[in-house]
Design a protein around this motif. Structure first.
Motif, short mmCIF file in Angstrom:
data_model
loop_
_atom_site.label_atom_id
_atom_site.label_comp_id
_atom_site.label_asym_id
_atom_site.label_seq_id
_atom_site.Cartn_x
_atom_site.Cartn_y
_atom_site.Cartn_z
N LYS A 1 0.83 -1.21 0.00
CA LYS A 1 0.00 0.00 0.00
C LYS A 1 0.87 1.26 0.00
N SER A 2 1.84 1.31 0.92
CA SER A 2 2.72 2.49 0.98
C SER A 2 3.55 2.59 -0.29
N THR A 3 4.01 1.45 -0.78
CA THR A 3 4.83 1.46 -1.99
C THR A 3 4.03 2.04 -3.16
N PHE B 1 -2.65 10.09 1.48
CA PHE B 1 -2.53 9.97 2.94
C PHE B 1 -2.10 8.53 3.25
N ASP B 2 -0.98 8.37 3.95
CA ASP B 2 -0.54 7.02 4.31
C ASP B 2 -0.73 6.77 5.79
N GLU B 3 -1.81 6.12 6.14
CA GLU B 3 -2.16 5.83 7.54
C GLU B 3 -1.98 7.05 8.43
N PRO B 4 -2.73 8.12 8.11
CA PRO B 4 -2.51 9.40 8.80
C PRO B 4 -2.89 9.39 10.28
MG LIG Z 1 2.36 1.14 4.76
#
Ligand SMILES: [Mg+2]
Ligand SMILES: Nc1ncnc2c1ncn2[C@@H]1O[C@H](COP(=O)(O)OP(=O)(O)OP(=O)(O)O)[C@@H](O)[C@H]1O
Length: 250
Positions: A43-45, A163-166
């Protein structure tokens, strides 16, 4: 309508590990999509590929007509058009809220100081922090720091915010104020791609939930359908699991 963001068959590998195995998705202007999926799923990638913090190995990405993955794409322009809100805020600790937020308008958008100040103050007002412009990050709660980080993205007048797990680094009592700002943004027409397991947020504003596993999109659809009638067994299982963990039952 042309999509605002389009990814086509994006691949990324780290050593032997295929982290993204062909991710194609799009976002129309004004849409909010929420990506969920187990840890280590890419997901982050994927978000990092979208603003070129990470270079994909294969596949292409467009922001409107601009090809993000083109070799000669301007990274500066791209980062100005695509805001990024990180899990751990990433604020400069030696700068005040106002200084953090006006840095992009000054350095990247190249506004004059009065105009950069005005833009930064507007963005801080949008996240409800007009009274904290002179505070340093250490003088703010986690929720306030994350709101400064959102203001920093907003001050660039981006086309899209990732937004990455804000809220996942925040104490539970501080999550609400950040989600509230995000809900308002989504309702105001901002285009947002959000990795989050906050299903209350997803239900209230997401146009679609995207379930990723092992580097691919397993299933995507509007929250109402994804919760009630997922077509893939894995989606249902995962949604049940996070609903238990995050307390958004059924
Ligand atoms: Mg991640
Ligand atoms: N720079 C890197 N170098 C090597 N491996 C990496 C790098 N970045 C990510 N990975 C690996 O890629 C995989 C996917 O990572 P990613 O951070 O995209 O997952 P994620 O879905 O965001 O997980 P989480 O929910 O834990 O944040 C993981 O196995 C991770 O270890």
């Amino acid at each position: 309508m042309a999509p605002l963001l389009r990814t086509e068959d994006v691949h990324k590998r780290y050593g032997k590990e295929e982290v993204l195995r062909g991710v194609s998705m799009c976002l129309e202007p004004g849409e909010t999509k929420v990506i969920i999926g187990p840890s280590g799923t890419g997901k982050s990638t994927l978000l990092r590929c979208i603003n070129r913090l990470t270079e994909p190995d294969r596949g292409r990405i467009w922001l409107e007509e601009q090809e993000v993955t083109a070799r000669k794409a301007s990274i500066n322009r791209l980062r100005a058009d695509i805001g990024f809100v990180f899990q751990d805020f990433n604020l400069f600790t030696h700068l005040t809220s106002l200084e953090n937020v006006r840095l992009g308008p000054l350095r990247v958008r190249r506004l004059g100081r009065p105009q950069a100040n005005r833009t930064a103050l507007e963005a801080l007002a949008q996240v409800g922090l007009s009274d904290k412009t002179k505070s340093y990050p250490a003088e703010l709660s986690g929720g306030q720091q994350q709101r400064v980080a959102i203001a920093r993205a907003l001050a660039m007048h981006p086309k899209l915010i990732l937004f990455d797990e804000p809220t996942s680094a925040l104490d539970p009592e501080l999550i609400g104020e950040v989600l509230e700002v995000m809900v308002r943004l989504a309702k105001s027409g901002m285009t947002m791609l959000v990795v989050s397991h906050e299903m209350g947020f997803a239900r209230s504003v997401a146009d679609e939930i995207i379930f990723m596993e092992h580097g691919v999109i397993v299933e995507q659809g509007p929250p109402s359908r994804m919760f009630k009638a997922p077509t893939q067994a894995r989606t249902g299982e995962f949604l049940r699991k996070i609903s238990e963990l995050y307390g958004e039952a059924d």
